[in-house]
Design an enzyme around this catalytic site. Structure first.
Site, mmCIF file in Angstrom:
data_model
loop_
_atom_site.group_PDB
_atom_site.id
_atom_site.type_symbol
_atom_site.label_atom_id
_atom_site.label_comp_id
_atom_site.label_asym_id
_atom_site.label_seq_id
_atom_site.Cartn_x
_atom_site.Cartn_y
_atom_site.Cartn_z
ATOM 1 N N HIS A 72 -5.980 14.853 6.794
ATOM 2 C CA HIS A 72 -4.884 15.656 6.272
ATOM 3 C C HIS A 72 -4.829 15.740 5.006
ATOM 4 O O HIS A 72 -4.823 14.967 4.389
ATOM 5 C CB HIS A 72 -3.661 15.021 6.850
ATOM 6 C CG HIS A 72 -3.384 15.282 8.414
ATOM 7 N ND1 HIS A 72 -2.169 14.961 9.311
ATOM 8 C CD2 HIS A 72 -4.275 15.658 9.160
ATOM 9 C CE1 HIS A 72 -2.345 15.370 10.563
ATOM 10 N NE2 HIS A 72 -3.468 15.623 10.662
ATOM 11 N N TYR A 201 7.972 16.263 8.454
ATOM 12 C CA TYR A 201 9.105 15.417 8.366
ATOM 13 C C TYR A 201 10.373 16.298 8.271
ATOM 14 O O TYR A 201 10.348 17.388 7.311
ATOM 15 C CB TYR A 201 9.264 14.497 7.063
ATOM 16 C CG TYR A 201 8.068 13.526 7.103
ATOM 17 C CD1 TYR A 201 8.745 12.244 7.114
ATOM 18 C CD2 TYR A 201 6.664 13.683 6.888
ATOM 19 C CE1 TYR A 201 7.758 11.236 7.163
ATOM 20 C CE2 TYR A 201 5.895 12.575 7.007
ATOM 21 C CZ TYR A 201 6.390 11.475 7.217
ATOM 22 O OH TYR A 201 5.508 10.295 6.996
ATOM 23 N N PRO A 293 8.861 2.950 9.213
ATOM 24 C CA PRO A 293 7.697 3.431 9.422
ATOM 25 C C PRO A 293 7.550 4.870 8.675
ATOM 26 O O PRO A 293 6.632 5.796 8.652
ATOM 27 C CB PRO A 293 7.485 3.830 10.831
ATOM 28 C CG PRO A 293 8.753 3.756 11.351
ATOM 29 C CD PRO A 293 9.566 2.725 10.693
ATOM 30 N N LYS A 297 3.739 3.007 5.683
ATOM 31 C CA LYS A 297 3.013 2.186 4.900
ATOM 32 C C LYS A 297 2.714 0.630 5.463
ATOM 33 O O LYS A 297 1.827 -0.089 4.728
ATOM 34 C CB LYS A 297 4.096 1.789 3.713
ATOM 35 C CG LYS A 297 4.118 2.961 2.850
ATOM 36 C CD LYS A 297 2.990 3.289 1.996
ATOM 37 C CE LYS A 297 2.846 4.811 1.658
ATOM 38 N NZ LYS A 297 1.542 5.069 1.573
ATOM 39 N N TYR A 385 2.571 8.337 -1.054
ATOM 40 C CA TYR A 385 1.962 8.668 0.271
ATOM 41 C C TYR A 385 0.809 8.168 0.354
ATOM 42 O O TYR A 385 0.156 7.756 1.464
ATOM 43 C CB TYR A 385 2.427 10.058 0.724
ATOM 44 C CG TYR A 385 2.779 10.362 2.242
ATOM 45 C CD1 TYR A 385 3.711 10.256 2.818
ATOM 46 C CD2 TYR A 385 1.419 10.204 2.959
ATOM 47 C CE1 TYR A 385 3.994 10.380 4.163
ATOM 48 C CE2 TYR A 385 1.583 10.276 4.351
ATOM 49 C CZ TYR A 385 2.860 10.536 4.816
ATOM 50 O OH TYR A 385 2.864 10.338 6.304
#
Length: 402
Positions: A72, A201, A293, A297, A385
């Site tokens: 991704h 998200y 979550p 991480k 991220y």
């Protein structure tokens, strides 16, 4: 039994540490209380930082990952009917993340371990860690109805927050910092191709939603729900309807629906135990820290812990230096706290606050607007991220820590 490093727990952390030690010529034994079948079917995280991918390749577990993992190049933020793409490679100098289920990582590492690695004992329940302050600590464990002892030079606890490793820290030698969130996640697995190419998200009017995937044919989706929610109170159709509402955007995007194969509720909590070492006992992964979550991480922190430990044991094996082992807890905790902070920030920014007011709502939107309008803010999100630096190797420059 005797070994150099006794490892408690055959999750990704324990298995990866064993592989890295094996490749350095350091003997170890892994004790796992569950059966192989149970360990290989536990559903957990599936988003891998660049450093986690690199570590799996380094230990010889990259073949299926490279063939089946989904690379991704960013994530999508959704709010107020808008879609905003966060371009990871463009913001981090080329770094990406990969979707590859934790169950598959465990299968790959177990197969390698059983084929040519040091002993991996399933159904070996660790009962206690003894003598952590001595030069020869031991792990008492139960296997095939008999209590046995594994004597070691060092012990690494990768056995989760309720395991015996953290319990072996004497009273007063450690402290746990914790934060409970006033909501949970309702998660589903569904046999339907993902409705998007990358993770979404979404901050919806009634709460947070996340669209993820396990493979090109299996979707993984989550909904923010109140604490104490019973998954049985959410029939499949209700779940899909609520997901569709929270992901809704201005345009022709549509959420694809399919058969739900699993459904569960996960409470949200952050906690960190300090220090991550007592004598010759080290903690790694969930034995030392838990994060919600939202920031993806948990698994990646476990991997970074054992990479640091593997480097430290390699230095000890190579030249007798304990410097990296002595610095392990401090070095690991620097990264742990940054990942905890990132997960906390992401969670607070995207979830509806049960006791929040209009001011809280506008502050969340202001944070999202800043990230989607400012390159510097987007760079900060992308850097966290995709994974912060692990920490320098001996004589390593800051520029090469990635």
């Amino acid at each position: 039994m005797r070994t150099t490093v006794g490892v408690i727990g055959a999750g990704p952390a324990g298995l990866l540490l064993a592989r890295l030690l094996h490749r350095t010529g350091i003997d170890c034994v892994v004790l796992e209380s569950r059966t192989r079948a149970y360990v290989e079917r536990r559903q957990r995280a599936g988003m891998l930082e660049q450093g986690t991918v690199d570590a799996l390749r380094e230990c010889g577990a990259g073949e299926r990952l490279d063939a089946e993992g989904l690379v991704h190049h960013g994530i999508e933020l959704r709010f107020e009917g808008e879609r905003h793409h966060i371009d990871f490679p463009g913001l981090t100098g080329g770094r990406t993340v990969t979707i590859y289920a934790q169950t598959e990582i465990v299968k790959d590492l177990v197969a390698l371990q059983l084929a040519d690695g040091p002993p991996l004992l399933f159904e070996a329940e660790a009962l206690a860690v003894e003598g952590a302050e001595s030069s020869s600590p031991a792990v008492r464990f139960l296997r095939e109805g008999r209590e046995r002892t594994l004597r070691c030079d060092w012990v690494v606890g990768c056995d989760g927050g309720h395991g015996v490793a953290r319990a072996a820290f004497p009273a007063g030698t450690g402290r746990t910092y914790a934060h409970d969130y006033p909501y949970s996640w309702l998660g589903i697995l569904a046999d339907v191709p993902p409705s998007c190419e990358e993770l979404v998200y979404a901050r919806g009017a009634t709460g947070f939603a996340l669209h993820s995937m396990r493979s090109p044919s299996v979707s993984r989706l989550y909904l923010q729900v109140p604490n104490g929610t019973d998954a049985d109170d959410w029939p499949d159709e209700r779940v899909w309807d609520e997901l569709a509402a929270r992901f809704a955007v201005d345009g022709d995007w549509r959420l694809e629906r399919g058969p739900v194969t699993a459904k569960s509720v996960t409470p949200m909590r952050s906690w960190v135990h300090e220090p991550m070492r007592h004598g010759r006992l080290f903690l790694a992964g969930d034995a030392a820290h838990i994060v919600p979550p939202t920031g993806a991480k948990g698994l990646n922190l476990a991997v970074s812990d054992v990479r640091l430990l593997a480097r430290a044991f390699a230095a000890l094996h190579r030249d007798g230096s304990t410097d990296l082992l002595d610095r392990y807890s401090r070095t690991a905790l620097e990264r742990v706290w940054q990942a905890t902070r990132f997960s906390y920030d992401m969670t607070k920014m995207l979830h509806a606050q049960p006791n929040g007011d209009a001011f809280d709502d506008r502050m969340q939107l202001a944070r999202l607007r800043r990230i989607t309008a400012s390159r510097s803010a987007a760079v900060e999100l992308a850097a966290n991220y995709t994974g912060l630096p692990l920490g320098p190797r001996p004589q390593e420059s800051a520029e090469s820590r990635w």
